[in-house]
Scaffold this motif. Structure first.
Motif, PDB file in Angstrom:
ATOM      1  N   THR A   2      -4.065  10.521  33.356  1.00 45.29           N
ATOM      2  CA  THR A   2      -3.262  11.943  33.055  1.00 45.29           C
ATOM      3  C   THR A   2      -3.930  12.971  33.704  1.00 45.29           C
ATOM      4  N   PRO A   3      -3.224  14.009  33.882  1.00 40.60           N
ATOM      5  CA  PRO A   3      -3.500  15.273  34.234  1.00 40.60           C
ATOM      6  C   PRO A   3      -4.956  15.620  33.677  1.00 40.60           C
ATOM      7  N   ALA A   4      -5.087  15.373  32.213  1.00 44.36           N
ATOM      8  CA  ALA A   4      -6.331  15.823  31.566  1.00 44.36           C
ATOM      9  C   ALA A   4      -7.575  15.060  32.037  1.00 44.36           C
ATOM     10  N   ASP A   5      -7.100  13.768  32.440  1.00 48.06           N
ATOM     11  CA  ASP A   5      -8.298  12.843  32.864  1.00 48.06           C
ATOM     12  C   ASP A   5      -8.607  13.113  34.264  1.00 48.06           C
ATOM     13  N   ALA A   6      -7.681  13.591  35.053  1.00 44.43           N
ATOM     14  CA  ALA A   6      -7.951  14.007  36.496  1.00 44.43           C
ATOM     15  C   ALA A   6      -8.726  15.267  36.235  1.00 44.43           C
ATOM     16  N   ALA A   7      -8.293  16.258  35.512  1.00 47.44           N
ATOM     17  CA  ALA A   7      -9.218  17.340  35.146  1.00 47.44           C
ATOM     18  C   ALA A   7     -10.712  17.222  34.934  1.00 47.44           C
ATOM     19  N   GLU A   8     -11.033  15.942  34.184  1.00 51.54           N
ATOM     20  CA  GLU A   8     -12.343  15.575  33.837  1.00 51.54           C
ATOM     21  C   GLU A   8     -12.946  15.147  35.209  1.00 51.54           C
ATOM     22  N   VAL A   9     -12.369  14.381  35.944  1.00 48.29           N
ATOM     23  CA  VAL A   9     -12.694  13.851  37.207  1.00 48.29           C
ATOM     24  C   VAL A   9     -13.405  14.998  38.169  1.00 48.29           C
ATOM     25  N   LEU A  10     -12.287  15.963  38.240  1.00 43.03           N
ATOM     26  CA  LEU A  10     -12.458  17.090  39.251  1.00 43.03           C
ATOM     27  C   LEU A  10     -13.790  17.970  38.632  1.00 43.03           C
ATOM     28  N   ALA A  11     -13.976  18.001  37.338  1.00 46.01           N
ATOM     29  CA  ALA A  11     -15.123  18.912  36.965  1.00 46.01           C
ATOM     30  C   ALA A  11     -16.279  18.108  37.376  1.00 46.01           C
ATOM     31  N   LEU A  12     -16.283  16.900  37.244  1.00 37.77           N
ATOM     32  CA  LEU A  12     -17.468  16.286  37.670  1.00 37.77           C
ATOM     33  C   LEU A  12     -17.661  16.376  39.376  1.00 37.77           C
ATOM     34  N   CYS A  13     -16.507  16.164  40.034  1.00 39.67           N
ATOM     35  CA  CYS A  13     -16.710  16.741  41.613  1.00 39.67           C
ATOM     36  C   CYS A  13     -17.119  17.962  41.605  1.00 39.67           C
ATOM     37  N   ALA A  14     -16.733  18.857  40.831  1.00 34.86           N
ATOM     38  CA  ALA A  14     -17.249  20.433  40.943  1.00 34.86           C
ATOM     39  C   ALA A  14     -18.531  20.605  40.878  1.00 34.86           C
ATOM     40  N   ARG A  19     -16.415  23.217  43.794  1.00 34.66           N
ATOM     41  CA  ARG A  19     -14.988  23.451  44.063  1.00 34.66           C
ATOM     42  C   ARG A  19     -14.444  24.209  42.842  1.00 34.66           C
ATOM     43  N   THR A  20     -13.364  24.901  42.810  1.00 30.26           N
ATOM     44  CA  THR A  20     -12.439  25.453  42.087  1.00 30.26           C
ATOM     45  C   THR A  20     -11.454  24.588  41.623  1.00 30.26           C
ATOM     46  N   ILE A  21     -11.059  24.693  40.353  1.00 34.06           N
ATOM     47  CA  ILE A  21     -10.178  23.587  39.805  1.00 34.06           C
ATOM     48  C   ILE A  21      -9.021  24.394  39.087  1.00 34.06           C
ATOM     49  N   GLY A  22      -7.752  24.126  39.798  1.00 31.53           N
ATOM     50  CA  GLY A  22      -6.506  24.615  38.937  1.00 31.53           C
ATOM     51  C   GLY A  22      -5.628  23.393  38.511  1.00 31.53           C
ATOM     52  N   GLU A  23      -4.782  23.778  37.664  1.00 31.90           N
ATOM     53  CA  GLU A  23      -3.622  22.842  37.161  1.00 31.90           C
ATOM     54  C   GLU A  23      -2.955  21.985  38.316  1.00 31.90           C
ATOM     55  N   ALA A  24      -2.727  22.649  39.382  1.00 29.16           N
ATOM     56  CA  ALA A  24      -2.036  21.865  40.421  1.00 29.16           C
ATOM     57  C   ALA A  24      -2.798  20.756  40.820  1.00 29.16           C
ATOM     58  N   ALA A  57     -15.085  14.919  47.705  1.00 26.92           N
ATOM     59  CA  ALA A  57     -14.460  13.668  47.267  1.00 26.92           C
ATOM     60  C   ALA A  57     -13.053  13.744  47.468  1.00 26.92           C
ATOM     61  N   THR A  58     -12.221  12.963  47.772  1.00 26.48           N
ATOM     62  CA  THR A  58     -10.733  12.853  47.609  1.00 26.48           C
ATOM     63  C   THR A  58     -10.490  11.848  46.659  1.00 26.48           C
TER      64      THR A  58
END
Length: 239
Positions: A2-14, A19-24, A57-58
């Protein structure tokens, strides 16, 4: 994912690449990884990526590394599916996938292929292994005694054991068969049931004392040819 899960993955990457993270970003990653759950393997994939490179990471990196982690568990578990004779092809596919998923999740412990097949060395191999390190002078007992071997050979007149003269080479010029070799006649045909007369005589001289002239074994008789009594003595001794 889910987007919420993806946001957690991105936070780990950040945490690694700042990196900066947005909703998009979260929605895009969630769509790219829509069939990938947020679990420890996904988190480990991110950590493994930044453990070897400074590049960002991508979603493709996360997917590839996560698959490698799970494939390594499957390879270590060696999952063997015995199957069921009564199951359908659809049932087989479903059960096999369940087994592979369990191995990928780590529910099957690592084991060797021998353990997976429940295979044990044959008894003959185990017996050979038990003999490793045995002293050289500790020879095993023969499986058959000389007396038993003689009893078995006695009723087999066509076998070489019934031709004692084979113990000496054949002196016939056209034969010259070596020890333990059958005599041959013209065209190279072997004599299976007999030997040349001169070979029989040579054997009698080699192993027998002549009753007539007293010549010892390996000594020729006083006559040009071995005495008949010596030949008979050799035949009787071999019988």
């Amino acid at each position: 994912m889910t987007p919420a899960d993806a946001a957690e993955v991105l936070a780990l990457c950040a945490a690694f690449d700042l990196r900066t993270i947005g909703e998009a970003d979260a929605r895009a990653w969630a769509y790219a990884l829509r069939d990938i759950p947020l679990d420890d393997d996904t988190r480990q994939a991110v950590a493994d990526h930044y453990g070897v490179t400074e590049k960002r990471a991508t979603p493709a990196d996360v997917r590839r590394i996560r698959a490698r982690i799970r494939e390594a568990r499957i390879g270590a578990a060696h999952p063997i599916y015995d199957g069921n004779p009564t199951e359908t092809g659809k049932q087989f596919t479903a059960r096999r996938r369940e087994q592979l998923a369990a191995a990928a999740e780590g529910h099957l412990p690592p084991r060797s292929i021998t353990q997976a097949l429940d295979a044990a060395p044959p008894a003959a191999v185990l017996a050979l292994v038990a003999g490793v390190g045995r002293p050289v002078d500790d020879e095993p007992r023969p499986y058959i005694t000389p007396e038993q071997r003689s009893a078995l050979r006695a009723p087999l007149p066509n076998q070489r054991a019934s031709l004692p003269a084979l113990a000496v080479p054949c002196p016939v010029e056209t034969c010259r068969a070596g020890r333990r070799r059958l005599c041959k006649r013209g065209a190279g045909i072997e004599l299976r049931n007999n030997v040349h007369g001169r070979r029989r005589d040579a054997y009698a001289v080699e192993v027998t004392t002549c009753p007539d002239c007293g010549a010892a074994p390996s000594q020729h008789c006083t006559a040009p040819e071995p005495h008949p009594a010596r030949i008979r003595a050799a035949q009787e001794a071999a019988a």
